[in-house]
Design an enzyme around this catalytic site. Structure first.
Site, PDB file in Angstrom:
ATOM      1  N   ASN A   1       0.805  -1.233   0.000  1.00 24.03           N
ATOM      2  CA  ASN A   1       0.000   0.000   0.000  1.00 24.03           C
ATOM      3  C   ASN A   1       0.836   1.281   0.000  1.00 24.03           C
ATOM      4  OD1 ASN A   1       0.737  -0.684   2.599  1.00 24.03           O
ATOM      5  ND2 ASN A   1      -1.128   0.081   3.538  1.00 24.03           N
TER       6      ASN A   1
ATOM      7  N   CYS B   1      -3.680   0.829   6.672  1.00 23.35           N
ATOM      8  CA  CYS B   1      -3.905  -0.008   7.857  1.00 23.35           C
ATOM      9  C   CYS B   1      -4.564   0.753   9.005  1.00 23.35           C
ATOM     10  CB  CYS B   1      -2.578  -0.596   8.318  1.00 23.35           C
ATOM     11  SG  CYS B   1      -1.281   0.632   8.448  1.00 23.35           S
TER      12      CYS B   1
ATOM     13  N   GLU C   1       7.246   2.653  14.830  1.00 25.82           N
ATOM     14  CA  GLU C   1       8.062   3.238  13.776  1.00 25.82           C
ATOM     15  C   GLU C   1       8.098   4.748  14.002  1.00 25.82           C
ATOM     16  OE1 GLU C   1       6.314   1.118  10.112  1.00 25.82           O
ATOM     17  OE2 GLU C   1       8.378   0.397  10.342  1.00 25.82           O
TER      18      GLU C   1
HETATM   19  P1  NDP Z   1       0.797  -9.954   3.603  1.00 21.14           P
HETATM   20  O1  NDP Z   1       0.737  -9.741   5.054  1.00 21.14           O
HETATM   21  O2  NDP Z   1       0.459 -11.286   3.065  1.00 21.14           O
HETATM   22  O3  NDP Z   1       2.263  -9.588   3.067  1.00 21.14           O
HETATM   23  C1  NDP Z   1       3.041  -8.497   3.551  1.00 21.14           C
HETATM   24  C2  NDP Z   1       4.503  -8.775   3.245  1.00 21.14           C
HETATM   25  O4  NDP Z   1       4.956  -9.885   4.017  1.00 21.14           O
HETATM   26  C3  NDP Z   1       4.769  -9.137   1.793  1.00 21.14           C
HETATM   27  O5  NDP Z   1       5.995  -8.580   1.383  1.00 21.14           O
HETATM   28  C4  NDP Z   1       4.848 -10.648   1.856  1.00 21.14           C
HETATM   29  O6  NDP Z   1       5.567 -11.192   0.794  1.00 21.14           O
HETATM   30  C5  NDP Z   1       5.553 -10.881   3.161  1.00 21.14           C
HETATM   31  N1  NDP Z   1       5.342 -12.194   3.744  1.00 21.14           N
HETATM   32  C6  NDP Z   1       4.255 -12.972   3.658  1.00 21.14           C
HETATM   33  N2  NDP Z   1       4.435 -14.101   4.373  1.00 21.14           N
HETATM   34  C7  NDP Z   1       5.670 -14.027   4.929  1.00 21.14           C
HETATM   35  C8  NDP Z   1       6.444 -14.880   5.798  1.00 21.14           C
HETATM   36  N3  NDP Z   1       5.963 -16.043   6.223  1.00 21.14           N
HETATM   37  N4  NDP Z   1       7.665 -14.464   6.158  1.00 21.14           N
HETATM   38  C9  NDP Z   1       8.158 -13.299   5.743  1.00 21.14           C
HETATM   39  N5  NDP Z   1       7.480 -12.456   4.915  1.00 21.14           N
HETATM   40  C10 NDP Z   1       6.254 -12.814   4.528  1.00 21.14           C
HETATM   41  O7  NDP Z   1      -0.090  -8.849   2.938  1.00 21.14           O
HETATM   42  P2  NDP Z   1      -0.719  -8.846   1.490  1.00 21.14           P
HETATM   43  O8  NDP Z   1       0.126  -7.918   0.738  1.00 21.14           O
HETATM   44  O9  NDP Z   1      -0.937 -10.188   0.885  1.00 21.14           O
HETATM   45  O10 NDP Z   1      -2.148  -8.265   1.843  1.00 21.14           O
HETATM   46  C11 NDP Z   1      -3.125  -9.093   2.516  1.00 21.14           C
HETATM   47  C12 NDP Z   1      -3.920  -8.301   3.503  1.00 21.14           C
HETATM   48  O11 NDP Z   1      -3.070  -7.742   4.493  1.00 21.14           O
HETATM   49  C13 NDP Z   1      -4.624  -7.088   2.902  1.00 21.14           C
HETATM   50  O12 NDP Z   1      -5.832  -7.431   2.328  1.00 21.14           O
HETATM   51  C14 NDP Z   1      -4.788  -6.228   4.117  1.00 21.14           C
HETATM   52  O13 NDP Z   1      -5.931  -6.582   4.837  1.00 21.14           O
HETATM   53  C15 NDP Z   1      -3.552  -6.520   4.939  1.00 21.14           C
HETATM   54  N6  NDP Z   1      -2.517  -5.516   4.754  1.00 21.14           N
HETATM   55  C16 NDP Z   1      -2.201  -4.727   5.811  1.00 21.14           C
HETATM   56  C17 NDP Z   1      -1.267  -3.732   5.653  1.00 21.14           C
HETATM   57  C18 NDP Z   1      -0.891  -2.837   6.760  1.00 21.14           C
HETATM   58  O14 NDP Z   1      -0.356  -1.761   6.502  1.00 21.14           O
HETATM   59  N7  NDP Z   1      -1.074  -3.204   7.987  1.00 21.14           N
HETATM   60  C19 NDP Z   1      -0.631  -3.463   4.378  1.00 21.14           C
HETATM   61  C20 NDP Z   1      -0.995  -4.374   3.340  1.00 21.14           C
HETATM   62  C21 NDP Z   1      -1.900  -5.360   3.549  1.00 21.14           C
HETATM   63  P3  NDP Z   1       4.802 -11.739  -0.480  1.00 21.14           P
HETATM   64  O15 NDP Z   1       3.551 -10.970  -0.636  1.00 21.14           O
HETATM   65  O16 NDP Z   1       5.782 -11.480  -1.538  1.00 21.14           O
HETATM   66  O17 NDP Z   1       4.551 -13.177  -0.187  1.00 21.14           O
END
Ligand code: NDP
Length: 487
Positions: free
Chosen positions: A152, A283, A461
């Site tokens: 995001n 978020c 942060e």
């Molecule tokens: P994720 O939580 O799935 O991913 C966030 C990051 O973590 C990505 O770079 C991902 O890599 C990485 N990641 C995933 N699994 C692991 C692991 N086991 N170990 C280390 N790194 C890992 O978010 P998404 O992008 O798929 O979004 C899914 C949902 O998360 C959204 O619909 C929203 O609800 C929420 N979200 C919350 C955010 C916030 O700011 N709090 C921001 C974005 C999303 P990769 O994707 O390459 O697998």
């Protein structure tokens, strides 16, 4: 439309390809076109990156804080000089309107580098006078830190994680979300141009197991992740194996409370910013808008009127307020939640569907949506939607709204709109949230710590609080007299 970087990764000061890694595409959310073809880092690439970062970290930590700060401040200047280019690339990768990326993404990153560049020379421990002896503490870097980003705010997240890490003398390996891989590479270029030694900031791409391999790597000392709660839990469990430090910036379902005495237009501005900015993909959004019953109808009428004026369209057009969602899965997920809201009895007062933008029929656009008559137990009031969907709930008393606002597993943020200053402070004191606003919403200046409680995260942060999360204390006792001994 192409935004192909020179190579997928930036390691030890150079662009590097990792041909053994699985391929993936970065898509333009407006048309679904492929804008860049990337490769995930293979296991051997990860090992090489950690080795390069470990070697570079020692050299970097040996510099004075003032010298490190100068590099960060120069990088901030370059970001500002290249703001338009970075903003256009961010818009291409995320679909967020240029109107936003020009002011809120790379610009916030530059603020962050400037802030930590400014205080790098002033990171220190404490002195304690013990009479005939004294003690002091030193704040030492942790070593190699891994930053894992969400899609995001790609460049902003890369800056929010790397600037404090680097100011403290750490090296960083940053892994962007595979949905938005591009701007972190530009940040690596900028750090190099600003004089950062090779290997101190590296970018590796990947999906699936790349993040997990970085977290598990024995050469890594700390992990800071922005993402969903399940990802945060997995990262924390994996980090526990190696007793690594973690900072988790996770999801939320934050309350935004509007009392009957609030300045109503400001409260509506706060609610709209806290639900529609970045197509609602933030978020800390105030996605549960609690409005006191006496003003509910007036609030809804003005909210509908103002929402109807939101200009949805081409994010590259600077007049556009709202672009598409970042990806097809996110688009489908948000539409699924809208359907669920209807099924469970919430009333759509505006929006409520995908939106069509005539020139971009393939885009993942969702109309800004407001649900009224939402109750606490509905799915849309409990789960993070991450789309332009606002839920309006009503309430009678302060006591009642505080209890309902806290009845969630999340605790990232909260907002209160009221003209009663005592009530404003009393209510934020009672709210279980890491970041609160009174008569504002979603403002995150770098000088203010940002983070959550409960399942919304661990650690903070920004501000001086981040320094604690990227350093460890060394205590030193100094004897000024003879050593007392019974022997
Ligand atoms: P994720 O939580 O799935 O991913 C966030 C990051 O973590 C990505 O770079 C991902 O890599 C990485 N990641 C995933 N699994 C692991 C692991 N086991 N170990 C280390 N790194 C890992 O978010 P998404 O992008 O798929 O979004 C899914 C949902 O998360 C959204 O619909 C929203 O609800 C929420 N979200 C919350 C955010 C916030 O700011 N709090 C921001 C974005 C999303 P990769 O994707 O390459 O697998």
């Amino acid at each position: 439309m192409r935004a192909q970087p020179i190579a997928s990764h930036f390691i030890a000061g150079s662009y590097v390809e990792s041909p053994g890694g699985k391929g993936f595409d970065s898509l333009y959310p407006v048309t679904g076109e492929v804008i860049a073809k990337m490769h995930a880092a293979a296991g051997s690439t990860i090992d090489k990156t950690v080795a390069a970062a470990r070697a570079a970290q020692k050299e970097w930590a040996a510099l004075s804080g003032a010298e490190r700060g100068r590099v960060l401040r120069r990088a901030a200047e370059i970001i500002r000089e290249r703001n338009r280019e970075l903003s256009e690339l961010e818009t291409l990768d995320t679909g967020k309107p240029l109107q936003e990326t020009l002011v809120a993404d790379a610009a916030s990153g530059a603020d962050c580098l400037e802030y930590f560049g400014g205080i790098a020379a002033d990171i220190h421990g404490e002195f304690t006078d013990l009479g005939g002896s004294f003690a002091y503490t030193k704040r030492e870097p942790l070593g190699v830190c891994v930053g894992i980003g969400a899609w995001n705010y790609p460049i902003q997240i890369a800056c929010w994680k790397s600037a404090p890490a680097l100011a403290c003398g750490n090296a960083m390996i940053f892994k962007p979300s595979e949905t938005t891989p591009l701007t972190a590479l530009k940040l690596a270029e900028i750090y190099k141009e600003a004089g950062l030694p090779d290997g101190v900031f590296n970018v590796v791409q990947g999906f699936g197991d790349v993040g997990a391999k970085l977290v598990a790597h024995p050469g890594v000392a700390k992990v800071s992740v922005t993402g969903s709660v399940p990802t945060g839990a997995r990262v924390m469990a994996a980090a526990a194996e190696g007793l690594k430090h973690v900072t988790l910036e996770l999801g939320g379902k934050s309350p935004l409370i509007v009392f009957e005495d609030a300045e109503i237009e400001n409260a509506i501005s706060g609610a709209m910013l806290g639900n529609f900015y970045s197509s609602g993909q933030i978020c800390s959004n105030g996605t549960r808008v609690f409005v006191q019953k006496d003003i509910k109808q007036k609030f809804l009428d003005r909210l509908r009127e103002r929402t109807s004026k939101i200009r949805l369209g081409d994010p590259m057009d600077e007049e556009t307020h709202l672009g598409p969602l970042v990806s097809k899965p996110q688009f489908e997920k948000v539409l699924g939640y809208i359907g669920k809201g209807r099924e469970e009895g919430a009333r759509v007062i505006i929006g409520g569907d995908a939106a069509t933008v005539p020139s971009f029929k393939e885009g993942w656009f969702v109309a800004p949506t407001v649900f009224a008559d939402v109750t606490d137990n509905m799915t849309i009031a409990r789960e993070e939607i991450f789309g332009p969907v606002m839920c309006v709930l009503d309430f009678d008393t302060e006591e009642e709204v505080v209890a309902r606002a806290n009845a969630t597993e999340f605790g990232l943020a909260a907002g209160v709109f009221t003209k009663d200053i005592q009530r404003g402070h009393r209510v934020v004191a009672a709210l279980e949230a890491g970041t609160c606003w009174i008569n504002a919403y979603n403002l995150t200046p770098i000088e203010m710590p940002f983070g959550g409680v409960k399942k919304s995260g661990i650690g903070r942060e920004n501000a001086r609080a981040a320094i604690e999360h990227y350093t460890q204390l060394k205590s030193v006792y100094v004897e000024m007299g003879d050593v007392e001994s019974p022997y």
